[in-house]
Design a protein around this motif. Structure first.
Motif, PDB file in Angstrom:
ATOM      1  N   ASP A  27       0.847  -1.195   0.000  1.00  0.00           N
ATOM      2  CA  ASP A  27       0.000   0.000   0.000  1.00  0.00           C
ATOM      3  C   ASP A  27       0.884   1.248   0.000  1.00  0.00           C
ATOM      4  O   ASP A  27       0.734   2.143   0.830  1.00  0.00           O
ATOM      5  CB  ASP A  27      -0.923  -0.007   1.228  1.00  0.00           C
ATOM      6  N   GLY A  28       1.810   1.293  -0.960  1.00  0.00           N
ATOM      7  CA  GLY A  28       2.803   2.361  -0.993  1.00  0.00           C
ATOM      8  C   GLY A  28       2.647   3.287  -2.183  1.00  0.00           C
ATOM      9  O   GLY A  28       1.708   3.184  -2.979  1.00  0.00           O
ATOM     10  N   THR A  29       3.594   4.213  -2.295  1.00  0.00           N
ATOM     11  CA  THR A  29       3.629   5.186  -3.390  1.00  0.00           C
ATOM     12  C   THR A  29       4.862   4.940  -4.236  1.00  0.00           C
ATOM     13  O   THR A  29       5.960   4.769  -3.703  1.00  0.00           O
ATOM     14  CB  THR A  29       3.652   6.630  -2.845  1.00  0.00           C
ATOM     15  N   GLY A  30       4.675   4.920  -5.542  1.00  0.00           N
ATOM     16  CA  GLY A  30       5.787   4.638  -6.441  1.00  0.00           C
ATOM     17  C   GLY A  30       6.448   5.910  -6.947  1.00  0.00           C
ATOM     18  O   GLY A  30       5.815   6.964  -7.067  1.00  0.00           O
ATOM     19  N   PHE A  31       7.740   5.791  -7.250  1.00  0.00           N
ATOM     20  CA  PHE A  31       8.513   6.900  -7.800  1.00  0.00           C
ATOM     21  C   PHE A  31       9.423   6.362  -8.900  1.00  0.00           C
ATOM     22  O   PHE A  31      10.002   5.284  -8.764  1.00  0.00           O
ATOM     23  CB  PHE A  31       9.371   7.570  -6.727  1.00  0.00           C
ATOM     24  N   LYS A  32       9.542   7.122  -9.962  1.00  0.00           N
ATOM     25  CA  LYS A  32      10.505   6.810 -11.019  1.00  0.00           C
ATOM     26  C   LYS A  32      11.189   8.121 -11.372  1.00  0.00           C
ATOM     27  O   LYS A  32      10.744   8.845 -12.281  1.00  0.00           O
ATOM     28  CB  LYS A  32       9.823   6.191 -12.244  1.00  0.00           C
ATOM     29  N   PRO A  33      12.256   8.470 -10.654  1.00  0.00           N
ATOM     30  CA  PRO A  33      12.865   9.798 -10.815  1.00  0.00           C
ATOM     31  C   PRO A  33      13.256  10.141 -12.239  1.00  0.00           C
ATOM     32  O   PRO A  33      13.135  11.296 -12.655  1.00  0.00           O
ATOM     33  CB  PRO A  33      14.082   9.729  -9.894  1.00  0.00           C
ATOM     34  N   ARG A  34      13.734   9.153 -13.005  1.00  0.00           N
ATOM     35  CA  ARG A  34      14.118   9.404 -14.393  1.00  0.00           C
ATOM     36  C   ARG A  34      13.487   8.349 -15.294  1.00  0.00           C
ATOM     37  O   ARG A  34      13.408   7.181 -14.933  1.00  0.00           O
ATOM     38  CB  ARG A  34      15.636   9.343 -14.556  1.00  0.00           C
ATOM     39  N   ALA A  35      13.070   8.798 -16.454  1.00  0.00           N
ATOM     40  CA  ALA A  35      12.479   7.870 -17.422  1.00  0.00           C
ATOM     41  C   ALA A  35      12.640   8.468 -18.814  1.00  0.00           C
ATOM     42  O   ALA A  35      13.104   9.602 -18.977  1.00  0.00           O
ATOM     43  CB  ALA A  35      11.003   7.623 -17.111  1.00  0.00           C
ATOM     44  N   GLY A  36      12.255   7.709 -19.812  1.00  0.00           N
ATOM     45  CA  GLY A  36      12.318   8.201 -21.172  1.00  0.00           C
ATOM     46  C   GLY A  36      11.610   7.250 -22.113  1.00  0.00           C
ATOM     47  O   GLY A  36      11.344   6.097 -21.771  1.00  0.00           O
ATOM     48  N   ASN A  37      11.267   7.746 -23.286  1.00  0.00           N
ATOM     49  CA  ASN A  37      10.747   6.871 -24.324  1.00  0.00           C
ATOM     50  C   ASN A  37      11.117   7.425 -25.695  1.00  0.00           C
ATOM     51  O   ASN A  37      11.655   8.528 -25.805  1.00  0.00           O
ATOM     52  CB  ASN A  37       9.245   6.606 -24.190  1.00  0.00           C
ATOM     53  N   ASP A  38      10.853   6.629 -26.704  1.00  0.00           N
ATOM     54  CA  ASP A  38      11.308   6.921 -28.060  1.00  0.00           C
ATOM     55  C   ASP A  38      10.120   7.268 -28.941  1.00  0.00           C
ATOM     56  O   ASP A  38       9.124   6.531 -28.976  1.00  0.00           O
ATOM     57  CB  ASP A  38      12.051   5.699 -28.613  1.00  0.00           C
ATOM     58  N   TYR A  39      10.221   8.382 -29.646  1.00  0.00           N
ATOM     59  CA  TYR A  39       9.122   8.828 -30.489  1.00  0.00           C
ATOM     60  C   TYR A  39       8.773   7.792 -31.557  1.00  0.00           C
ATOM     61  O   TYR A  39       7.610   7.663 -31.949  1.00  0.00           O
ATOM     62  CB  TYR A  39       9.481  10.160 -31.160  1.00  0.00           C
ATOM     63  N   LYS A  61       3.141   6.075 -15.676  1.00  0.00           N
ATOM     64  CA  LYS A  61       1.677   6.013 -15.625  1.00  0.00           C
ATOM     65  C   LYS A  61       1.209   4.796 -14.828  1.00  0.00           C
ATOM     66  O   LYS A  61       0.281   4.895 -13.997  1.00  0.00           O
ATOM     67  CB  LYS A  61       1.121   5.955 -17.052  1.00  0.00           C
ATOM     68  N   ARG A  62       1.838   3.652 -15.041  1.00  0.00           N
ATOM     69  CA  ARG A  62       1.456   2.442 -14.299  1.00  0.00           C
ATOM     70  C   ARG A  62       1.781   2.575 -12.813  1.00  0.00           C
ATOM     71  O   ARG A  62       0.993   2.159 -11.953  1.00  0.00           O
ATOM     72  CB  ARG A  62       2.176   1.223 -14.878  1.00  0.00           C
ATOM     73  N   LEU A  63       2.931   3.148 -12.502  1.00  0.00           N
ATOM     74  CA  LEU A  63       3.301   3.327 -11.104  1.00  0.00           C
ATOM     75  C   LEU A  63       2.340   4.282 -10.399  1.00  0.00           C
ATOM     76  O   LEU A  63       1.941   4.052  -9.255  1.00  0.00           O
ATOM     77  CB  LEU A  63       4.727   3.848 -10.996  1.00  0.00           C
ATOM     78  N   ALA A  64       1.979   5.382 -11.073  1.00  0.00           N
ATOM     79  CA  ALA A  64       1.047   6.337 -10.479  1.00  0.00           C
ATOM     80  C   ALA A  64      -0.308   5.680 -10.222  1.00  0.00           C
ATOM     81  O   ALA A  64      -0.912   5.873  -9.155  1.00  0.00           O
ATOM     82  CB  ALA A  64       0.892   7.554 -11.387  1.00  0.00           C
ATOM     83  N   ALA A  65      -0.781   4.887 -11.174  1.00  0.00           N
ATOM     84  CA  ALA A  65      -2.079   4.233 -11.025  1.00  0.00           C
ATOM     85  C   ALA A  65      -2.072   3.203  -9.904  1.00  0.00           C
ATOM     86  O   ALA A  65      -3.097   2.982  -9.240  1.00  0.00           O
ATOM     87  CB  ALA A  65      -2.474   3.566 -12.342  1.00  0.00           C
ATOM     88  N   ALA A  66      -0.928   2.573  -9.664  1.00  0.00           N
ATOM     89  CA  ALA A  66      -0.826   1.538  -8.635  1.00  0.00           C
ATOM     90  C   ALA A  66      -0.547   2.107  -7.252  1.00  0.00           C
ATOM     91  O   ALA A  66      -0.595   1.372  -6.258  1.00  0.00           O
ATOM     92  CB  ALA A  66       0.269   0.541  -9.009  1.00  0.00           C
ATOM     93  N   SER A  67      -0.240   3.399  -7.165  1.00  0.00           N
ATOM     94  CA  SER A  67       0.137   4.010  -5.891  1.00  0.00           C
ATOM     95  C   SER A  67      -1.068   4.226  -4.984  1.00  0.00           C
ATOM     96  O   SER A  67      -2.190   4.473  -5.455  1.00  0.00           O
ATOM     97  CB  SER A  67       0.836   5.353  -6.132  1.00  0.00           C
ATOM     98  N   ALA A  68      -0.816   4.171  -3.685  1.00  0.00           N
ATOM     99  CA  ALA A  68      -1.877   4.417  -2.716  1.00  0.00           C
ATOM    100  C   ALA A  68      -2.317   5.875  -2.742  1.00  0.00           C
ATOM    101  O   ALA A  68      -3.491   6.190  -2.557  1.00  0.00           O
ATOM    102  CB  ALA A  68      -1.399   4.030  -1.314  1.00  0.00           C
ATOM    103  N   ASP A  69      -1.364   6.793  -2.956  1.00  0.00           N
ATOM    104  CA  ASP A  69      -1.684   8.212  -3.060  1.00  0.00           C
ATOM    105  C   ASP A  69      -2.249   8.538  -4.441  1.00  0.00           C
ATOM    106  O   ASP A  69      -1.977   7.845  -5.416  1.00  0.00           O
ATOM    107  CB  ASP A  69      -0.437   9.070  -2.836  1.00  0.00           C
ATOM    108  N   ASP A  70      -3.008   9.615  -4.509  1.00  0.00           N
ATOM    109  CA  ASP A  70      -3.516  10.104  -5.785  1.00  0.00           C
ATOM    110  C   ASP A  70      -2.441  10.974  -6.408  1.00  0.00           C
ATOM    111  O   ASP A  70      -2.323  12.167  -6.088  1.00  0.00           O
ATOM    112  CB  ASP A  70      -4.804  10.896  -5.559  1.00  0.00           C
TER     113      ASP A  70
END
Length: 266
Positions: A27-39, A61-70
């Protein structure tokens, strides 16, 4: 409790699936300090984000949706880099062969690479008119000091304030924040997770040399874990797409691994 999830494979190690299940488990909050994707390779994800005038990736997006916090993807992922393919040996400003960084989202602002063409769809939908442009390594380093590092410091402070935080690294980088020490670390790869004591892992990060491939301040996972033994190594069953997209189902399937990780964290 702060838990770090890193991957020993540059692509598709299973970090985000493991992390979303872990968030459900604690029941935690996720963080991904750095990320990237390819156009080019992540076209659907990029278009979905820029359609709303935003830039983020599917992992955040998946981490935010799975987090206990909004939380929004941008709140837990302050730095997101957009790439595009770059045929030929020239790696551009950051030395990445065959691809070139187009722009960075740093918190709520953008930084452009003056040596890269910004795709038309991106120019139309993101507020880039006032974005600073970098054309040399020195200029990029200067912007990094002024914008990127404060953004990382801010998310590190947020992580410290959470009672139950799951921090996901990127690629095969050992940790996404310099100086970050987790209570326990899971290094994930297809079919296996190796569990490490957080203090010993942090010490090994400090001792490891910077990766020439990624930069002198970053360490690759394999360089770090070569110096220390895992507390436990647990098998991870293969999951179908439907289960991978449901944090509760992942938590059930990987519960044995999470129990081992939390035992080390305590």
């Amino acid at each position: 409790m702060r838990l770090l999830v890193a991957g020993s494979d540059r692509v598709d190690a299973g970090k985000t699936t493991f992390s979303t299940g872990l968030l459900d488990w604690i029941d935690g909050t996720g963080f991904k300090p750095r990320a990237g994707n390819d156009y080019w390779f992540d076209q659907d994800d990029v278009r979905q984000a820029i359609g709303d005038g935003r830039l983020y990736g599917k992992d955040a997006k998946r981490l935010a949706a799975a987090s206990a916090d909004d939380v929004s993807p941008e709140e837990i992922n302050p730095i997101h880099r957009l790439w595009r393919p770059s045929p030929g040996p020239d790696g551009g400003l950051i030395g990445a062969a065959h691809r070139r960084f187009v722009l960075d989202r740093v918190a709520g602002a953008f930084v452009r690479n003056g040596a890269a063409d910004v795709p038309h769809a991106v120019r139309e939908r993101l507020p880039l008119a006032d974005a600073p442009t970098v054309e040399t390594v020195d200029e990029l380093n200067d912007v990094t000091r002024k914008r990127h590092l404060p953004a990382l410091d801010a998310v590190a402070t947020r992580i410290e304030r959470h009672d139950r935080a799951v921090v996901e690294s990127y690629g095969d980088i050992a940790r996404p924040l310099q100086g970050f020490t987790a209570d326990a670390v899971a290094v994930v790869e297809p079919a296996r997770a190796r569990i490490y004591d957080g203090d010993r892992y942090a010490t090994a990060c400090e001792a490891a040399r910077g990766s020439a491939r990624e930069g002198t301040l970053e360490q690759c996972v394999e360089d770090v874990i070569a110096q220390i033994d895992p507390v436990a190594s647990v098998g991870l069953p293969a999951l179908g797409g439907e289960k991978r997209g449901e944090p509760g189902a992942v938590a059930d399937a990987y519960s044995h691994a999470y129990d081992e990780l939390l035992a080390v964290a305590e």
